[in-house]
Design an enzyme around this catalytic site. Structure first.
Site, mmCIF file in Angstrom:
data_model
loop_
_atom_site.group_PDB
_atom_site.id
_atom_site.type_symbol
_atom_site.label_atom_id
_atom_site.label_comp_id
_atom_site.label_asym_id
_atom_site.label_seq_id
_atom_site.Cartn_x
_atom_site.Cartn_y
_atom_site.Cartn_z
ATOM 1 N N ARG A 85 -19.728 -33.540 6.531
ATOM 2 C CA ARG A 85 -19.853 -33.472 5.057
ATOM 3 C C ARG A 85 -20.626 -32.279 4.568
ATOM 4 N NH1 ARG A 85 -20.241 -38.770 6.175
ATOM 5 N NH2 ARG A 85 -18.316 -39.849 5.703
ATOM 6 N N LYS A 105 -15.904 -19.387 -2.593
ATOM 7 C CA LYS A 105 -14.573 -19.981 -2.520
ATOM 8 C C LYS A 105 -14.127 -20.001 -1.061
ATOM 9 C CE LYS A 105 -12.052 -17.799 -5.827
ATOM 10 N NZ LYS A 105 -10.764 -17.593 -6.491
ATOM 11 N N GLU A 113 -9.971 -3.064 -4.182
ATOM 12 C CA GLU A 113 -10.739 -4.137 -4.840
ATOM 13 C C GLU A 113 -12.029 -3.571 -5.441
ATOM 14 O OE1 GLU A 113 -9.971 -7.313 -5.459
ATOM 15 O OE2 GLU A 113 -8.437 -7.907 -4.013
ATOM 16 N N LYS A 160 -19.542 -8.489 -8.629
ATOM 17 C CA LYS A 160 -18.995 -9.820 -8.319
ATOM 18 C C LYS A 160 -20.088 -10.875 -8.445
ATOM 19 C CE LYS A 160 -16.064 -12.806 -5.932
ATOM 20 N NZ LYS A 160 -15.062 -13.120 -4.953
ATOM 21 N N GLU A 172 -15.203 -20.726 -11.679
ATOM 22 C CA GLU A 172 -13.993 -20.069 -12.159
ATOM 23 C C GLU A 172 -13.394 -20.757 -13.380
ATOM 24 O OE1 GLU A 172 -11.056 -17.338 -9.673
ATOM 25 O OE2 GLU A 172 -10.835 -19.438 -9.260
ATOM 26 N N ARG A 195 -14.870 -15.544 -14.863
ATOM 27 C CA ARG A 195 -14.503 -15.076 -13.536
ATOM 28 C C ARG A 195 -13.061 -14.560 -13.471
ATOM 29 N NH1 ARG A 195 -17.064 -18.376 -8.462
ATOM 30 N NH2 ARG A 195 -15.881 -17.489 -6.787
ATOM 31 N N ASN A 251 -9.439 -11.083 -11.763
ATOM 32 C CA ASN A 251 -8.010 -11.103 -11.456
ATOM 33 C C ASN A 251 -7.248 -9.891 -11.976
ATOM 34 O OD1 ASN A 251 -8.078 -13.454 -10.005
ATOM 35 N ND2 ASN A 251 -7.783 -14.743 -11.808
ATOM 36 N N HIS A 289 -4.127 -8.820 -10.280
ATOM 37 C CA HIS A 289 -3.704 -9.904 -9.403
ATOM 38 C C HIS A 289 -2.499 -10.689 -9.935
ATOM 39 C CE1 HIS A 289 -7.384 -8.904 -7.391
ATOM 40 N NE2 HIS A 289 -7.230 -9.846 -6.491
ATOM 41 N N HIS A 334 -0.112 -10.845 -6.973
ATOM 42 C CA HIS A 334 0.236 -12.079 -6.248
ATOM 43 C C HIS A 334 1.738 -12.268 -6.160
ATOM 44 C CE1 HIS A 334 -3.879 -14.180 -6.844
ATOM 45 N NE2 HIS A 334 -3.783 -13.651 -5.654
ATOM 46 N N HIS A 367 -3.080 -7.514 0.892
ATOM 47 C CA HIS A 367 -3.446 -8.047 -0.421
ATOM 48 C C HIS A 367 -3.922 -6.939 -1.376
ATOM 49 C CE1 HIS A 367 -5.254 -10.560 -3.486
ATOM 50 N NE2 HIS A 367 -6.406 -9.917 -3.298
HETATM 51 N N1 LIG Z 1 -12.705 -16.419 -0.885
HETATM 52 C C1 LIG Z 1 -12.432 -15.444 -1.719
HETATM 53 O O1 LIG Z 1 -12.994 -15.372 -2.807
HETATM 54 C C2 LIG Z 1 -11.432 -14.415 -1.319
HETATM 55 C C3 LIG Z 1 -11.308 -13.239 -2.057
HETATM 56 C C4 LIG Z 1 -10.399 -12.269 -1.629
HETATM 57 C C5 LIG Z 1 -9.630 -12.492 -0.490
HETATM 58 N N2 LIG Z 1 -9.769 -13.648 0.220
HETATM 59 C C6 LIG Z 1 -8.971 -13.895 1.432
HETATM 60 O O2 LIG Z 1 -9.301 -12.911 2.403
HETATM 61 C C7 LIG Z 1 -8.205 -12.782 3.310
HETATM 62 C C8 LIG Z 1 -7.982 -11.321 3.621
HETATM 63 O O3 LIG Z 1 -9.139 -10.809 4.241
HETATM 64 P P1 LIG Z 1 -9.148 -9.425 5.032
HETATM 65 O O4 LIG Z 1 -8.447 -8.411 4.261
HETATM 66 O O5 LIG Z 1 -10.540 -9.211 5.439
HETATM 67 O O6 LIG Z 1 -8.193 -9.721 6.275
HETATM 68 P P2 LIG Z 1 -8.471 -10.258 7.764
HETATM 69 O O7 LIG Z 1 -9.601 -11.207 7.800
HETATM 70 O O8 LIG Z 1 -7.174 -10.729 8.271
HETATM 71 O O9 LIG Z 1 -8.888 -8.925 8.536
HETATM 72 C C9 LIG Z 1 -7.939 -7.910 8.703
HETATM 73 C C10 LIG Z 1 -7.874 -7.427 10.154
HETATM 74 O O10 LIG Z 1 -9.007 -6.610 10.432
HETATM 75 C C11 LIG Z 1 -9.627 -7.012 11.642
HETATM 76 N N3 LIG Z 1 -11.045 -6.660 11.529
HETATM 77 C C12 LIG Z 1 -11.988 -7.287 10.803
HETATM 78 N N4 LIG Z 1 -13.134 -6.598 10.821
HETATM 79 C C13 LIG Z 1 -12.916 -5.517 11.587
HETATM 80 C C14 LIG Z 1 -13.720 -4.415 11.977
HETATM 81 N N5 LIG Z 1 -14.967 -4.268 11.537
HETATM 82 N N6 LIG Z 1 -13.178 -3.489 12.804
HETATM 83 C C15 LIG Z 1 -11.909 -3.610 13.226
HETATM 84 N N7 LIG Z 1 -11.085 -4.604 12.869
HETATM 85 C C16 LIG Z 1 -11.586 -5.555 12.061
HETATM 86 C C17 LIG Z 1 -9.316 -8.477 11.741
HETATM 87 O O11 LIG Z 1 -9.415 -8.913 13.079
HETATM 88 C C18 LIG Z 1 -7.902 -8.534 11.193
HETATM 89 O O12 LIG Z 1 -6.966 -8.246 12.184
HETATM 90 C C19 LIG Z 1 -7.014 -13.443 2.639
HETATM 91 O O13 LIG Z 1 -6.732 -14.637 3.312
HETATM 92 C C20 LIG Z 1 -7.493 -13.740 1.224
HETATM 93 O O14 LIG Z 1 -6.915 -14.893 0.687
HETATM 94 C C21 LIG Z 1 -10.652 -14.590 -0.185
HETATM 95 ZN ZN LIG Z 2 -8.126 -9.796 -4.551
#
Ligand SMILES: NC(=O)c1ccc[n+]([C@@H]2O[C@H](COP(=O)([O-])OP(=O)(O)OC[C@H]3O[C@@H](n4cnc5c(N)ncnc54)[C@H](O)[C@@H]3O)[C@@H](O)[C@H]2O)c1
Ligand SMILES: [Zn+2]
Length: 365
Positions: free
Chosen positions: A122, A144, A186, A228, A238, A242, A246, A249, A253, A266
């Site tokens: 939990r 999030k 971003e 942020k 949100e 917030r 977007n 986005h 999206h 993304h």
């Molecule tokens: N929670 C939120 O508010 C929020 C906001 C924006 C995006 N997201 C989510 O984030 C995700 C995308 O995240 P991302 O772009 O970080 O992708 P990811 O986590 O898939 O990382 C991208 C790639 O980079 C590699 N990697 C990570 N750090 C590295 C480093 N220092 N050196 C070499 N390789 C490295 C990873 O292994 C992966 O293959 C999506 O699922 C999206 O929905 C969440």
């Molecule tokens: Zn984004």
């Protein structure tokens, strides 16, 4: 070291930003958690290979009793099945309520492990150590969490704020250039919605240069995090404000969905979305043409984008179906000048279609 506070009601937390911070991670956590010594680091294998030893040795020096767990890499593993598997491994490690879970990786790790921590017994404490630029400036801040379903992205999730976010900009040195640029879009978004200086810093630098210049990179990350953090502090769940995050986005999206999440990262889809939104702002006389041009040029200045192939009509249909579209009304975040945006829902559909169709004529890879 830069410290940014995220002022959320239950337990405000800090984002610490510094080049080389990973080496101090153990110390920082020791100060926060006192004699709670048990932690579990969840990461992906490529990252563990590159940076795991640095984190492990800093936890060891700070006398933590820790274990590493790995989840498979990639968005397709951001699923409930992964959460379940990790939870079972936590039980086998003897993890209890006092254990701290450390999410060490990009946004995929951050979202999945954040959800895991909010559900395990939990809810246990989570620390975010984001390692992609996107996760550092966006995903790791704001609480999030979530995983994807076959039916769509991030459809199951919780709000679970971390106890602290540790950002080491040095780890970005191993990030592939395309992933780096995806995060930079971003940051540029943060500039357009609320920080003209940040916008100018990105506008005037080449990504390669920004990436190698530790001071500039540190500043970009810090300014984006501040923005942020400020927005999240004012609107924890949100409900309203917030939504300015977007920007880019709404169309972004839809482009991601249309291409089955394969064509664009993304941040790249958001980049196209920002271009289209800026054109919509200009077409509806919200922003002057000079500023609009600057925003569009700054987006293209970051680097090549995979080209857009989808038609405006198709993208419009997908936008209507988006979970963020309430009652069939499509909301847009549109820039009114660099550093300011407004939210509107009165953009005529034919303008939206035209703005997307125009993306298809823009240079792409
Ligand atoms: N929670 C939120 O508010 C929020 C906001 C924006 C995006 N997201 C989510 O984030 C995700 C995308 O995240 P991302 O772009 O970080 O992708 P990811 O986590 O898939 O990382 C991208 C790639 O980079 C590699 N990697 C990570 N750090 C590295 C480093 N220092 N050196 C070499 N390789 C490295 C990873 O292994 C992966 O293959 C999506 O699922 C999206 O929905 C969440
Ligand atoms: Zn984004």
């Amino acid at each position: 070291m830069q410290k940014v506070t995220v002022n959320v009601s239950r337990q405000p937390y800090q984002v610490l930003i510094e080049a080389g911070l990973l080496r101090q991670a153990g110390n920082s956590l020791r100060k926060l958690f006192g004699d709670r010594r048990h932690c579990v680091v969840v990461t992906v294998s490529p990252l563990r290979r590159r940076w795991g030893r640095v984190l492990a040795s800093s936890l060891k020096t700070a006398k933590f009793d820790f274990a590493f767990l790995e989840m498979p890499d990639g968005e397709r593993h951001k699923r409930l099945a992964t959460v379940e598997r990790l939870a079972e491994q936590l039980v086998r490690l003897g993890t209890d309520r006092k254990t701290t879970i450390i999410a060490f990786g990009g946004g995929v790790v951050g979202d999945t492990v954040g959800l895991l921590a909010s559900l395990y017994m939990r809810g246990v404490d989570v620390v975010q150590i984001p390692t992609t630029l996107l996760a550092q400036v966006d995903a790791a801040i704001g609480g999030k969490t979530g995983v994807d379903l076959k039916e769509g992205k991030n459809l199951v999730g919780t709000f679970h704020h971390p106890r602290v976010v540790l950002i080491d900009t040095d780890v970005l040195s191993t990030l592939p250039p395309r992933e780096f640029r995806a995060g930079l879009y971003e940051s540029l978004k943060c500039g357009v919605i609320g920080n003209a200086k940040l916008f100018e810093e990105i506008e005037s630098g080449k990504p390669v240069m920004l990436r190698r210049n530790a001071k500039s990179l540190g500043n970009i990350v810090t300014q984006s995090v501040k923005l942020k953090a400020q927005i999240v502090s004012a609107d924890e769940r949100e409900d309203g404000l917030r939504r300015v995050l977007n920007f880019g986005h709404t169309i972004g999206h839809a482009l991601e969905t249309e291409s089955g999440y394969r064509r664009f990262l993304h941040g790249e889809a958001v980049a196209w979305g920002m271009i289209a939104a800026t054109r919509l702002a200009a077409a509806t006389n919200r922003i002057d043409l000079f500023s609009a041009r600057r925003i569009i040029n700054a987006v293209h200045g970051i680097g090549p984008l995979p080209s857009v192939t989808a038609s405006g009509k198709k993208i419009l249909r997908l936008m209507r179906a988006d979970k963020k579209t309430t009652d069939g009304v499509i909301h847009f975040v549109l820039p009114t000048k660099i550093g300011r945006v407004e939210i509107t829902n009165d953009i005529p559909e034919e303008l939206i279609v035209a703005a997307v169709d125009e993306l298809r004529e823009s240079p792409g890879k």
